[in-house]
Write an enzyme that holds these catalytic residues in place. Structure first.
Site, PDB file in Angstrom:
ATOM      1  N   ALA A  36     -17.579  -8.967   8.698  1.00 19.99           N
ATOM      2  CA  ALA A  36     -16.218  -9.028   9.236  1.00 19.99           C
ATOM      3  C   ALA A  36     -15.550  -7.689   8.923  1.00 19.99           C
ATOM      4  CB  ALA A  36     -15.429 -10.221   8.693  1.00 19.99           C
ATOM      5  N   LEU A  37     -16.204  -6.646   9.389  1.00 18.03           N
ATOM      6  CA  LEU A  37     -15.862  -5.285   8.953  1.00 18.03           C
ATOM      7  C   LEU A  37     -14.460  -4.867   9.397  1.00 18.03           C
ATOM      8  CD1 LEU A  37     -19.248  -3.440   9.661  1.00 18.03           C
ATOM      9  CD2 LEU A  37     -18.444  -4.480   7.523  1.00 18.03           C
ATOM     10  N   HIS A  38     -13.825  -4.076   8.549  1.00 18.64           N
ATOM     11  CA  HIS A  38     -12.516  -3.492   8.843  1.00 18.64           C
ATOM     12  C   HIS A  38     -12.527  -2.058   8.330  1.00 18.64           C
ATOM     13  CE1 HIS A  38     -11.804  -4.139   4.608  1.00 18.64           C
ATOM     14  NE2 HIS A  38     -12.025  -5.442   4.753  1.00 18.64           N
ATOM     15  N   HIS A  41     -14.042  -1.226   4.815  1.00 17.81           N
ATOM     16  CA  HIS A  41     -15.507  -1.096   4.777  1.00 17.81           C
ATOM     17  C   HIS A  41     -15.943   0.230   5.403  1.00 17.81           C
ATOM     18  CE1 HIS A  41     -15.174  -5.683   5.178  1.00 17.81           C
ATOM     19  NE2 HIS A  41     -15.776  -5.525   4.018  1.00 17.81           N
ATOM     20  N   GLY A 153     -15.339  -0.841  -3.289  1.00 19.69           N
ATOM     21  CA  GLY A 153     -13.911  -0.601  -3.084  1.00 19.69           C
ATOM     22  C   GLY A 153     -13.093  -0.908  -4.331  1.00 19.69           C
ATOM     23  N   GLN A 159     -14.648  -6.233  -9.755  1.00 19.28           N
ATOM     24  CA  GLN A 159     -16.037  -6.236  -9.280  1.00 19.28           C
ATOM     25  C   GLN A 159     -16.664  -4.846  -9.449  1.00 19.28           C
ATOM     26  OE1 GLN A 159     -17.665  -8.164  -5.502  1.00 19.28           O
ATOM     27  NE2 GLN A 159     -17.183  -6.119  -4.785  1.00 19.28           N
ATOM     28  N   VAL A 182      -7.964   0.820   1.184  1.00 11.97           N
ATOM     29  CA  VAL A 182      -7.388   1.148   2.496  1.00 11.97           C
ATOM     30  C   VAL A 182      -6.413   0.036   2.860  1.00 11.97           C
ATOM     31  CG1 VAL A 182      -7.894   1.582   4.929  1.00 11.97           C
ATOM     32  CG2 VAL A 182      -9.495   2.365   3.156  1.00 11.97           C
ATOM     33  N   SER A 191      -8.563  -6.706   4.347  1.00  8.35           N
ATOM     34  CA  SER A 191      -9.497  -7.709   3.847  1.00  8.35           C
ATOM     35  C   SER A 191     -10.000  -8.520   5.030  1.00  8.35           C
ATOM     36  CB  SER A 191      -8.778  -8.633   2.853  1.00  8.35           C
ATOM     37  OG  SER A 191      -9.551  -9.792   2.630  1.00  8.35           O
ATOM     38  N   ARG A 193     -10.391 -11.489   4.989  1.00  8.58           N
ATOM     39  CA  ARG A 193      -9.651 -12.750   4.977  1.00  8.58           C
ATOM     40  C   ARG A 193      -8.311 -12.646   5.696  1.00  8.58           C
ATOM     41  NH1 ARG A 193     -12.354 -13.328  -0.161  1.00  8.58           N
ATOM     42  NH2 ARG A 193     -13.281 -15.406  -0.296  1.00  8.58           N
TER      43      ARG A 193
HETATM   44  P1  AMP Z   1     -16.481  -7.519   1.102  1.00  7.30           P
HETATM   45  O1  AMP Z   1     -17.115  -7.485   2.462  1.00  7.30           O
HETATM   46  O2  AMP Z   1     -15.095  -8.076   1.087  1.00  7.30           O
HETATM   47  O3  AMP Z   1     -17.389  -8.106   0.050  1.00  7.30           O
HETATM   48  O4  AMP Z   1     -16.278  -6.008   0.688  1.00  7.30           O
HETATM   49  C1  AMP Z   1     -17.362  -5.100   0.680  1.00  7.30           C
HETATM   50  C2  AMP Z   1     -16.933  -3.848  -0.016  1.00  7.30           C
HETATM   51  O5  AMP Z   1     -15.822  -3.278   0.676  1.00  7.30           O
HETATM   52  C3  AMP Z   1     -16.479  -4.106  -1.460  1.00  7.30           C
HETATM   53  O6  AMP Z   1     -16.931  -3.062  -2.285  1.00  7.30           O
HETATM   54  C4  AMP Z   1     -14.976  -4.100  -1.322  1.00  7.30           C
HETATM   55  O7  AMP Z   1     -14.309  -3.725  -2.513  1.00  7.30           O
HETATM   56  C5  AMP Z   1     -14.787  -3.049  -0.250  1.00  7.30           C
HETATM   57  N1  AMP Z   1     -13.479  -3.228   0.392  1.00  7.30           N
HETATM   58  C6  AMP Z   1     -12.974  -4.374   0.909  1.00  7.30           C
HETATM   59  N2  AMP Z   1     -11.724  -4.173   1.364  1.00  7.30           N
HETATM   60  C7  AMP Z   1     -11.422  -2.876   1.109  1.00  7.30           C
HETATM   61  C8  AMP Z   1     -10.269  -2.061   1.323  1.00  7.30           C
HETATM   62  N3  AMP Z   1      -9.153  -2.546   1.893  1.00  7.30           N
HETATM   63  N4  AMP Z   1     -10.320  -0.774   0.935  1.00  7.30           N
HETATM   64  C9  AMP Z   1     -11.443  -0.268   0.352  1.00  7.30           C
HETATM   65  N5  AMP Z   1     -12.561  -0.983   0.132  1.00  7.30           N
HETATM   66  C10 AMP Z   1     -12.558  -2.269   0.492  1.00  7.30           C
END
Ligand code: AMP
Length: 293
Positions: A36-38, A41, A153, A159, A182, A191, A193
């Protein structure tokens, strides 16, 4: 692989085969995600691309780190959009394993850190199984890709700190790089979410980052007592009817509580349920060293 199109691989064997040509001279970066990339990521991927010869992004919604089955079921998934976004950010290899590839029949290992770092904040709210799920899957992903660098991130500050402890404790030869959070234009930390927030809750969610900014402003104005710094943040949340799951000022290394800010880096971390969606955010707090007289 730079300049060539992105490959999608789904097995560890295919991932290893695709990386083999780069092992000798080139450097390999890994960006672990749950999809669910943004733009958060993608920023990790862009940083990885700037530092390394080949960028692997993994997308795996890891069931073992979810304490709530409903949260796991509701977790957004969109493979096609993710593949386009990953390619646009310079990802060379998109690794999308199935749960059976990651946890085949007979799989029985767990990797678990102990102590306050994994027991506080997210560990306290989500249970010890949460970080155990994270450290186990991250150990596996690092073993699968054997990257020179892996990108995490600051959004998930605890984490990232836990993963640093993991590679130190297990002598894993991967450098962990932490990338700043970001944010959307109104400050909301990006996020996966966020797409579950309805318009009213989306607007209210901006108060989470506004609370962090209010606390930073209090520190910049000279406040050093945790109670007062936390009050500044809590007032903003209360103003929007948000009762945080936790709101804590912790040491950036140990994640132990800080009662008075001194020169050590600290983190102000918050988690809150907004209309059924659990959001977390944090900000680094670095009080200036006292002026020399
Ligand atoms: P997730 O898919 O939520 O498990 O996130 C994957 C990676 O992306 C993790 O290392 C997160 O900390 C990082 N991440 C998620 N949201 C952000 C953000 N808004 N800014 C920077 N890194 C992020």
């Amino acid at each position: 692989m730079a300049g060539r199109s992105m490959n999608i691989v789904r097995t560890v064997a295919d991932l290893r085969a695709a990386l083999r040509p780069y092992r000798a001279g080139g450097s390999v970066a890994l960006v672990p995600t749950m999809g669910a990339l943004h733009q958060g990521h993608l920023e990790l991927a862009r940083r990885a691309k700037a530092d390394s010869d080949v960028v692997v992004m993994s997308i795996f919604v890891n069931p073992t780190q979810f304490n709530d089955p409903a949260d796991l079921n509701a977790y957004p998934r969109d493979e096609r959009a993710d593949a386009e976004l990953a390619a646009s950010a310079g990802v060379d290899l998109l690794f999308m394993p199935s749960a059976a590839e990651v946890y085949p029949p007979g799989f029985s290992a767990t990797v678990q850190l102990h102590g306050p770092l994994v027991e506080t904040l997210e560990g306290a709210r989500r249970g010890v199984g949460h970080f155990q799920g994270v450290t186990t899957v991250v150990s596996k992903l690092l073993g699968m890709a054997q990257p020179d660098r892996a990108y995490f991130g600051q959004k998930d500050a605890q984490q990232a700190r836990v993963v640093r402890a993991l590679v130190a404790d297990l002598n894993i030869a991967t450098q962990i790089v932490t990338v700043p959070t970001v944010r959307e234009a109104d400050g909301l930390a990006m996020s996966s979410r966020n797409r579950r927030l309805n318009p009213q809750d989306r607007e209210r969610a901006a108060a989470v980052s506004a609370a962090l900014r209010a606390a930073v402003a209090a520190v910049e104005a000279g406040e050093r007592k945790a109670t007062a710094v936390l009050r500044a943040a809590a007032d903003v949340l209360a103003g929007r009817g948000i009762e945080p799951e936790y709101l804590a000022l912790v040491d950036a290394e140990t994640f132990g509580p800080v009662s008075t800010l001194r020169t050590d880096p600290a983190i102000l971390a918050v988690a809150a349920d907004i209309g059924g969606t659990r959001l977390i955010d944090n900000t680094p707090i670095q009080p200036p060293a006292p002026a020399q007289s």
